[in-house]
Design a protein around this motif. Structure first.
Motif, PDB file in Angstrom:
ATOM      1  N   GLN A 113      -5.018  -2.132   2.455  1.00 22.51           N
ATOM      2  CA  GLN A 113      -4.437  -3.337   3.071  1.00 22.51           C
ATOM      3  C   GLN A 113      -5.511  -4.370   3.428  1.00 22.51           C
ATOM      4  O   GLN A 113      -5.317  -5.570   3.215  1.00 22.51           O
TER       5      GLN A 113
ATOM      6  N   ILE B  78       4.401  -0.837  15.081  1.00 23.48           N
ATOM      7  CA  ILE B  78       3.585  -2.006  14.703  1.00 23.48           C
ATOM      8  C   ILE B  78       4.345  -2.882  13.717  1.00 23.48           C
ATOM      9  O   ILE B  78       5.141  -2.376  12.931  1.00 23.48           O
TER      10      ILE B  78
ATOM     11  N   ASN C  69       1.264   8.249  12.593  1.00 25.61           N
ATOM     12  CA  ASN C  69       2.024   7.403  11.669  1.00 25.61           C
ATOM     13  C   ASN C  69       3.500   7.751  11.736  1.00 25.61           C
ATOM     14  O   ASN C  69       3.899   8.665  12.453  1.00 25.61           O
ATOM     15  N   ASN C  70       4.297   7.020  10.962  1.00 22.60           N
ATOM     16  CA  ASN C  70       5.729   7.332  10.913  1.00 22.60           C
ATOM     17  C   ASN C  70       5.979   8.521   9.964  1.00 22.60           C
ATOM     18  O   ASN C  70       5.080   8.954   9.237  1.00 22.60           O
TER      19      ASN C  70
ATOM     20  N   GLN D  80      10.430  -1.176   2.613  1.00 18.72           N
ATOM     21  CA  GLN D  80       9.871  -2.524   2.418  1.00 18.72           C
ATOM     22  C   GLN D  80       9.770  -2.881   0.942  1.00 18.72           C
ATOM     23  O   GLN D  80       9.964  -4.043   0.552  1.00 18.72           O
TER      24      GLN D  80
ATOM     25  N   ALA E  69      -0.393  -4.425   7.866  1.00 17.59           N
ATOM     26  CA  ALA E  69      -0.062  -3.986   9.221  1.00 17.59           C
ATOM     27  C   ALA E  69      -0.658  -4.943  10.260  1.00 17.59           C
ATOM     28  O   ALA E  69      -1.772  -5.460  10.089  1.00 17.59           O
TER      29      ALA E  69
ATOM     30  N   ARG F 245      -6.952   9.541  13.069  1.00 17.11           N
ATOM     31  CA  ARG F 245      -7.043   8.295  12.294  1.00 17.11           C
ATOM     32  C   ARG F 245      -6.096   7.237  12.875  1.00 17.11           C
ATOM     33  O   ARG F 245      -4.944   7.527  13.206  1.00 17.11           O
TER      34      ARG F 245
ATOM     35  N   GLN G 160      -5.471   3.838   4.936  1.00 14.87           N
ATOM     36  CA  GLN G 160      -4.458   4.874   4.793  1.00 14.87           C
ATOM     37  C   GLN G 160      -4.735   5.838   3.627  1.00 14.87           C
ATOM     38  O   GLN G 160      -4.525   7.039   3.740  1.00 14.87           O
TER      39      GLN G 160
ATOM     40  N   ILE H 252       5.182   8.106   5.894  1.00 15.59           N
ATOM     41  CA  ILE H 252       3.804   8.321   5.435  1.00 15.59           C
ATOM     42  C   ILE H 252       3.464   9.812   5.504  1.00 15.59           C
ATOM     43  O   ILE H 252       2.848  10.368   4.599  1.00 15.59           O
TER      44      ILE H 252
ATOM     45  N   ARG I  23       5.545   5.239  15.366  1.00 17.21           N
ATOM     46  CA  ARG I  23       4.388   6.094  15.083  1.00 17.21           C
ATOM     47  C   ARG I  23       4.249   7.224  16.100  1.00 17.21           C
ATOM     48  O   ARG I  23       4.440   7.027  17.299  1.00 17.21           O
TER      49      ARG I  23
ATOM     50  N   ASN J 219       0.808  -1.230   0.000  1.00 16.26           N
ATOM     51  CA  ASN J 219       0.000   0.000   0.000  1.00 16.26           C
ATOM     52  C   ASN J 219       0.837   1.273   0.000  1.00 16.26           C
ATOM     53  O   ASN J 219       0.296   2.365  -0.019  1.00 16.26           O
ATOM     54  N   GLN J 220       2.176   1.122   0.058  1.00 14.96           N
ATOM     55  CA  GLN J 220       3.002   2.324   0.080  1.00 14.96           C
ATOM     56  C   GLN J 220       3.817   2.409  -1.224  1.00 14.96           C
ATOM     57  O   GLN J 220       3.684   1.558  -2.081  1.00 14.96           O
TER      58      GLN J 220
ATOM     59  N   ILE K  18      -5.140   2.749  12.414  1.00 17.81           N
ATOM     60  CA  ILE K  18      -5.383   1.510  11.673  1.00 17.81           C
ATOM     61  C   ILE K  18      -6.453   0.740  12.451  1.00 17.81           C
ATOM     62  O   ILE K  18      -6.406   0.675  13.676  1.00 17.81           O
TER      63      ILE K  18
ATOM     64  N   GLY L 149       8.076  -1.345  10.701  1.00 16.08           N
ATOM     65  CA  GLY L 149       7.227  -0.377   9.998  1.00 16.08           C
ATOM     66  C   GLY L 149       7.311   1.022  10.575  1.00 16.08           C
ATOM     67  O   GLY L 149       6.362   1.796  10.481  1.00 16.08           O
TER      68      GLY L 149
ATOM     69  N   ASP M 242       4.775  -5.012  10.363  1.00 12.26           N
ATOM     70  CA  ASP M 242       4.174  -5.177   9.036  1.00 12.26           C
ATOM     71  C   ASP M 242       4.461  -6.609   8.607  1.00 12.26           C
ATOM     72  O   ASP M 242       5.623  -6.996   8.452  1.00 12.26           O
TER      73      ASP M 242
HETATM   74  C1  GCU Z   1       2.595   2.236   8.301  1.00 12.60           C
HETATM   75  C2  GCU Z   1       2.703   0.772   8.048  1.00 12.60           C
HETATM   76  C3  GCU Z   1       1.709   0.339   7.003  1.00 12.60           C
HETATM   77  C4  GCU Z   1       0.341   0.839   7.307  1.00 12.60           C
HETATM   78  C5  GCU Z   1       0.340   2.300   7.550  1.00 12.60           C
HETATM   79  C6  GCU Z   1      -1.052   2.782   7.968  1.00 12.60           C
HETATM   80  O1  GCU Z   1       3.110   2.946   7.250  1.00 12.60           O
HETATM   81  O2  GCU Z   1       4.000   0.452   7.647  1.00 12.60           O
HETATM   82  O3  GCU Z   1       1.680  -1.051   6.916  1.00 12.60           O
HETATM   83  O4  GCU Z   1      -0.520   0.577   6.259  1.00 12.60           O
HETATM   84  O5  GCU Z   1       1.259   2.625   8.532  1.00 12.60           O
HETATM   85  O6  GCU Z   1      -1.125   3.569   8.889  1.00 12.60           O
HETATM   86  O7  GCU Z   1      -2.049   2.365   7.393  1.00 12.60           O
END
Ligand code: GCU
Length: 330
Positions: free
Chosen positions: A76, A239, A214-215, A44, A94, A174, A197, A218, A154, A37-38, A176, A151, A241
């Motif tokens: 995801q 978290i 988030n990190n 990754q 995640a 927001r 996301q 993102i 955060r 998804n990134q 996950i 991952g 991944d």
């Molecule tokens: C992080 C994580 C992803 C996740 C994303 C999210 O980037 O690595 O796997 O999808 O956060 O907040 O959705």
């Protein structure tokens, strides 16, 4: 339907490949589709691409991986369903998403449970600690877990600096989707709002959300830094991944090939982790250029606020045993 279109195009491409033969030894290469998804420069994504090259070599061309980044195959949660049904071979998802299938996964997704990314990775990829838990999804849910990647760490971002839990009062943040995350964000003082996301940017922009957690990758890459300009180091969560596969895909590996995959995956975990910090620095510079500022937060106040969650979630023999091993691995 965008997803089906991508899948159709890629199988046509594969048919084309096998029809014209190609290089010697690649004729019967099984190309495993990996949903991501990134973006393609995420650590990754780089790790999966390297893993693919090495896997192809180690299996004499029997397997390679093809990455579909940027949510091309869906969010995801959607790609996890596609893996379960076998429509997609593999995905990176995640950790919180797996709690829907087995709530015991929560113990690996708790705030402040890991001391460092190294501690996190030594726990997650130790079969003695997580092996049985991972296996629990294989038959009942059609999810094989190959292993876990780091991952990021955060932190919270909104329209204003956040120093203590009081600063999050009434703020929709927001998260996950998981019960653990909803409870966690509540204890942190705000209102946890689950969302894929890819929907977060518009939701912050339109005021449906006040911010997210988030990190830095993102935050910068999805341009959240443009619309939630204050990033505060609560450091509440690391978290996992998970690199997951459909069990039928894994069954196609011989014991030797499976062993090669596991060894090479372990190498890719190390290289992914090693490259994360420099990506974070790049992301911070990018976010700052977009007008964002970074702030320290009162980490101890947040840590104290979420402590009750550990007791709530470490609530049976399985989670207690894992929690003790996480502690012992510090
Ligand atoms: C992080 C994580 C992803 C996740 C994303 C999210 O980037 O690595 O796997 O999808 O956060 O907040 O959705």
């Amino acid at each position: 339907n965008k997803v089906l279109a991508v899948l159709a195009v890629s199988s046509v491409a594969m048919m084309g490949l096998s029809a014209c033969g190609g290089d010697a030894g690649t004729e019967s290469t099984k190309v495993l589709k990996v949903a991501f998804n990134q973006n393609a420069s995420h650590p990754q994504a780089v790790a999966i691409t390297e893993l693919s090259d090495k896997l192809k070599e180690a299996t004499d061309g029997a397997f390679e991986l093809e990455l579909f980044p940027d949510e091309q195959l869906g969010s995801q949660a959607e790609t996890l369903e596609l893996v379960q049904s076998g429509a997609v071979d593999m995905a990176i998802v995640a950790g919180p998403l797996l709690e829907a299938f087995n709530p015991d996964f929560s113990v690996l997704n708790l705030p402040y449970v890991y001391d460092s990314p190294e501690h996190q990775m030594s726990v997650l990829n130790d079969p003695e600690i997580t092996g049985e838990l991972f296996d629990s999804l294989e038959t009942s849910e059609s999810i094989s877990i190959v292993g876990a990647y780091h991952g990021g760490v955060r932190n919270v971002y909104t329209g204003a600096p956040v120093e203590t839990p009081e600063d999050l009062a009434g703020q929709k943040i927001r998260i996950i989707s998981s019960d653990t995350n909803v409870a966690m964000l509540g204890m942190m003082g705000g209102v946890g709002t689950p969302m894929p996301q890819g929907d977060v940017y518009t939701a912050i922009q339109s005021g449906v959300l006040d911010g997210a957690e988030n990190n830095e990758l993102i935050y910068a890459d999805l341009a959240h830094a443009e619309i939630a300009k204050h990033y505060s180091y609560t450091k509440h969560l690391m978290i996992p991944d998970y690199f997951v596969a459909n069990p039928t895909v894994m069954a196609a590996f011989s014991d030797e090939q499976r062993e090669a995959l596991e060894t090479l995956f372990a190498e890719s975990v190390d290289s992914e982790l090693a490259s994360f910090d420099s990506k974070v620095s790049e992301a911070k510079a990018k976010a700052e250029a977009a007008g964002a500022t970074f702030h320290e937060a009162d980490v101890e106040a947040f840590r104290e606020a979420v402590t009750p969650l550990h007791e709530d979630k470490v609530n049976n023999d399985v989670t207690k045993a894992i929690f003790e091993k996480i502690d012992a691995a510090r």
